[in-house]
Design a protein around this motif. Structure first.
Motif, PDB file in Angstrom:
ATOM      1  N   ALA A 293       1.247  -1.001   0.323  1.00  0.00           N
ATOM      2  CA  ALA A 293      -0.009   0.245   0.011  1.00  0.00           C
ATOM      3  C   ALA A 293       0.875   1.140   0.061  1.00  0.00           C
ATOM      4  O   ALA A 293       0.791   2.258  -0.785  1.00  0.00           O
ATOM      5  CB  ALA A 293      -0.975  -0.418   1.362  1.00  0.00           C
ATOM      6  N   ALA A 294       2.031   1.271   0.868  1.00  0.00           N
ATOM      7  CA  ALA A 294       2.750   2.113   0.463  1.00  0.00           C
ATOM      8  C   ALA A 294       3.482   2.698  -0.353  1.00  0.00           C
ATOM      9  O   ALA A 294       3.946   3.789  -0.776  1.00  0.00           O
ATOM     10  CB  ALA A 294       3.411   2.304   2.263  1.00  0.00           C
ATOM     11  N   LEU A 295       3.190   1.236  -1.707  1.00  0.00           N
ATOM     12  CA  LEU A 295       4.616   1.890  -2.532  1.00  0.00           C
ATOM     13  C   LEU A 295       3.403   2.780  -3.682  1.00  0.00           C
ATOM     14  O   LEU A 295       3.113   3.581  -4.610  1.00  0.00           O
ATOM     15  CB  LEU A 295       4.577   0.052  -3.471  1.00  0.00           C
ATOM     16  CG  LEU A 295       6.073  -0.139  -2.592  1.00  0.00           C
ATOM     17  CD1 LEU A 295       6.359  -1.409  -2.877  1.00  0.00           C
ATOM     18  CD2 LEU A 295       7.598   1.115  -3.381  1.00  0.00           C
ATOM     19  N   THR A 296       1.443   2.190  -3.240  1.00  0.00           N
ATOM     20  CA  THR A 296       1.177   2.374  -4.126  1.00  0.00           C
ATOM     21  C   THR A 296       0.726   4.247  -4.080  1.00  0.00           C
ATOM     22  O   THR A 296       0.454   5.134  -4.648  1.00  0.00           O
ATOM     23  CB  THR A 296      -0.490   1.499  -4.322  1.00  0.00           C
ATOM     24  OG1 THR A 296       0.571   0.401  -4.829  1.00  0.00           O
ATOM     25  CG2 THR A 296      -1.192   2.897  -4.678  1.00  0.00           C
ATOM     26  N   GLU A 297       0.682   4.477  -2.540  1.00  0.00           N
ATOM     27  CA  GLU A 297      -0.175   5.084  -2.599  1.00  0.00           C
ATOM     28  C   GLU A 297       0.690   6.607  -2.666  1.00  0.00           C
ATOM     29  O   GLU A 297       0.417   8.050  -3.261  1.00  0.00           O
ATOM     30  CB  GLU A 297       0.405   5.413   0.116  1.00  0.00           C
ATOM     31  CG  GLU A 297      -0.870   6.884  -0.154  1.00  0.00           C
ATOM     32  CD  GLU A 297      -0.521   7.582   1.119  1.00  0.00           C
ATOM     33  OE1 GLU A 297      -0.110   7.940   2.158  1.00  0.00           O
ATOM     34  OE2 GLU A 297      -0.768   6.128   2.180  1.00  0.00           O
ATOM     35  N   SER A 298       2.696   6.519  -2.445  1.00  0.00           N
ATOM     36  CA  SER A 298       3.520   7.619  -2.957  1.00  0.00           C
ATOM     37  C   SER A 298       3.182   8.739  -4.449  1.00  0.00           C
ATOM     38  O   SER A 298       3.097   9.072  -4.828  1.00  0.00           O
ATOM     39  CB  SER A 298       4.481   7.509  -2.652  1.00  0.00           C
ATOM     40  OG  SER A 298       5.203   6.060  -3.243  1.00  0.00           O
ATOM     41  N   LEU A 299       2.951   6.290  -5.098  1.00  0.00           N
ATOM     42  CA  LEU A 299       3.059   6.919  -6.105  1.00  0.00           C
ATOM     43  C   LEU A 299       1.517   8.056  -6.816  1.00  0.00           C
ATOM     44  O   LEU A 299       1.070   8.829  -7.466  1.00  0.00           O
ATOM     45  CB  LEU A 299       2.595   6.003  -7.418  1.00  0.00           C
ATOM     46  CG  LEU A 299       3.653   4.846  -7.388  1.00  0.00           C
ATOM     47  CD1 LEU A 299       3.196   4.019  -7.764  1.00  0.00           C
ATOM     48  CD2 LEU A 299       4.557   5.631  -7.897  1.00  0.00           C
ATOM     49  N   GLU A 300       0.742   7.295  -6.104  1.00  0.00           N
ATOM     50  CA  GLU A 300      -0.509   8.241  -6.704  1.00  0.00           C
ATOM     51  C   GLU A 300      -0.571   9.983  -6.288  1.00  0.00           C
ATOM     52  O   GLU A 300      -1.355  10.817  -6.126  1.00  0.00           O
ATOM     53  CB  GLU A 300      -2.279   7.813  -5.728  1.00  0.00           C
ATOM     54  CG  GLU A 300      -3.619   8.033  -6.111  1.00  0.00           C
ATOM     55  CD  GLU A 300      -4.617   7.215  -5.363  1.00  0.00           C
ATOM     56  OE1 GLU A 300      -5.242   7.289  -5.890  1.00  0.00           O
ATOM     57  OE2 GLU A 300      -4.224   6.426  -3.958  1.00  0.00           O
ATOM     58  N   GLN A 301      -0.882   9.693  -4.351  1.00  0.00           N
ATOM     59  CA  GLN A 301      -0.459  10.961  -3.921  1.00  0.00           C
ATOM     60  C   GLN A 301       0.449  12.022  -4.729  1.00  0.00           C
ATOM     61  O   GLN A 301       0.574  13.472  -4.916  1.00  0.00           O
ATOM     62  CB  GLN A 301       0.356  11.240  -2.627  1.00  0.00           C
ATOM     63  CG  GLN A 301      -0.622  10.466  -1.680  1.00  0.00           C
ATOM     64  CD  GLN A 301      -2.262  11.176  -1.845  1.00  0.00           C
ATOM     65  OE1 GLN A 301      -1.571  12.900  -1.330  1.00  0.00           O
ATOM     66  NE2 GLN A 301      -3.183  10.474  -0.653  1.00  0.00           N
ATOM     67  N   ASN A 302       1.425  11.617  -5.886  1.00  0.00           N
ATOM     68  CA  ASN A 302       2.877  12.384  -6.358  1.00  0.00           C
ATOM     69  C   ASN A 302       2.559  12.845  -8.314  1.00  0.00           C
ATOM     70  O   ASN A 302       3.168  13.392  -8.692  1.00  0.00           O
ATOM     71  CB  ASN A 302       3.778  12.035  -6.069  1.00  0.00           C
ATOM     72  CG  ASN A 302       4.646  12.610  -4.813  1.00  0.00           C
ATOM     73  OD1 ASN A 302       4.620  13.142  -4.387  1.00  0.00           O
ATOM     74  ND2 ASN A 302       4.357  11.113  -3.830  1.00  0.00           N
ATOM     75  N   GLY A 303       0.870  12.246  -8.450  1.00  0.00           N
ATOM     76  CA  GLY A 303       0.802  12.288 -10.041  1.00  0.00           C
ATOM     77  C   GLY A 303       1.578  11.266 -10.920  1.00  0.00           C
ATOM     78  O   GLY A 303       1.664  11.352 -11.695  1.00  0.00           O
ATOM     79  N   LYS A 304       1.673  10.692  -9.956  1.00  0.00           N
ATOM     80  CA  LYS A 304       2.212   9.085 -10.511  1.00  0.00           C
ATOM     81  C   LYS A 304       2.406   8.228 -11.175  1.00  0.00           C
ATOM     82  O   LYS A 304       2.740   6.821 -11.941  1.00  0.00           O
ATOM     83  CB  LYS A 304       4.344   8.613 -10.193  1.00  0.00           C
ATOM     84  CG  LYS A 304       5.108  10.193  -9.904  1.00  0.00           C
ATOM     85  CD  LYS A 304       5.728  10.698 -11.239  1.00  0.00           C
ATOM     86  CE  LYS A 304       6.875  11.713 -10.402  1.00  0.00           C
ATOM     87  NZ  LYS A 304       7.526  12.233 -11.361  1.00  0.00           N
TER      88      LYS A 304
END
Length: 256
Positions: A36-47
């Motif tokens: 979940a941590a890997l996905t969240e940072s992508l989503e939060q940063n427009g990646k």
């Protein structure tokens, strides 16, 4: 769609609706948190584009010599799917429904060793499936307890080659234009090692809680600057008033 080699025939077929997927729980409580941590940072940063797909313990399918193979990596990133998300609710078949994953990850667990299995016979091992059948460009194996990360890239011969980390102890994932590395700290009441992303400028992709904390700090700093400016203006006004009083006491009317 068909892929052939001297030893096996690969077809890309949709998982039958009546196929019973393995519903065993994940090996340990940390695996969902790490994913979940890997996905969240992508989503939060427009990646994370709208047609991209990240998966967690989710079936990725291929048919090997007319026999269906389903593997569920702990995390994967698929840059683009060409069907609706409803169609890939239960599983995903590369080539038929979209792109090959550009990276798959396995977190070493109590069943240590399966991540390295290159068994070519049915059912094939994970390593063989990712390398020879799916031909995923990047395969990572992570040991959460010790923070050991192994990153393998598919070389020109079609085999995985262990990569060496850069000077910052990170690995460049060209297909994502991001670096993958290890970060130590706390998230969701877990203190330990985490996998994290850095952009091409070396900036860490923050989680939502970190972005919120940074925004609070920015707002507090702005408020403090405004308060300091207000205090300076008040002090200046008081000095001006004292000067005016001194001038009047000397019989001089200050100019407005």
């Amino acid at each position: 769609m068909l892929t052939t080699s001297t030893t096996h025939k690969i077809t890309w077929e949709k998982l039958p609706d009546d196929f019973v997927l393995d519903d065993e729980p994940v090996d340990n409580i940390n695996q969902p948190l790490l994913a979940a941590a890997l996905t969240e940072s992508l989503e939060q940063n427009g990646k994370l584009p709208t047609n991209a797909l990240t998966t967690t313990n989710y079936g990725i399918c291929a048919t090997l010599n007319n026999r269906l193979v389903v593997k569920a990596p702990d995390w994967s990133y698929i840059p683009s799917i060409k069907v609706s998300r409803e169609e890939v609710k239960r599983s995903y078949t590369p080539r038929l429904e979209g792109d090959i994953p550009v990276i798959v990850m396995e977190f070493i667990s109590d069943t240590e060793g399966n991540e390295y299995s290159s068994k070519p016979t049915y059912p094939p091992g994970k390593w063989f499936f990712y390398e020879q059948i799916l031909q995923v460009p990047n395969y990572t194996i992570f040991e959460p307890d010790t923070g050991v990360l192994e990153v393998y890239k598919l070389d020109d011969s079609g085999r995985y080659k262990l990569q060496t980390a850069d000077a910052n102890n990170r690995y460049w994932i060209a297909q994502m234009q991001l670096s993958l590395g290890i970060w130590e700290g706390m998230r969701e009441n877990r203190t330990g090692y985490w996998l994290r992303w850095w952009d091409e400028n070396g900036e860490l992709l923050l989680w939502g809680s970190e972005l919120a904390a940074r925004e609070r700090q920015r707002a507090e700093a702005q408020s403090q600057r405004a308060e300091a400016e207000s205090q300076r203006a008040e002090a200046q006004s008081q000095r001006a008033e004292r000067l005016a009083q001194q001038l009047r006491a000397a019989g001089i009317e200050p100019e407005e």
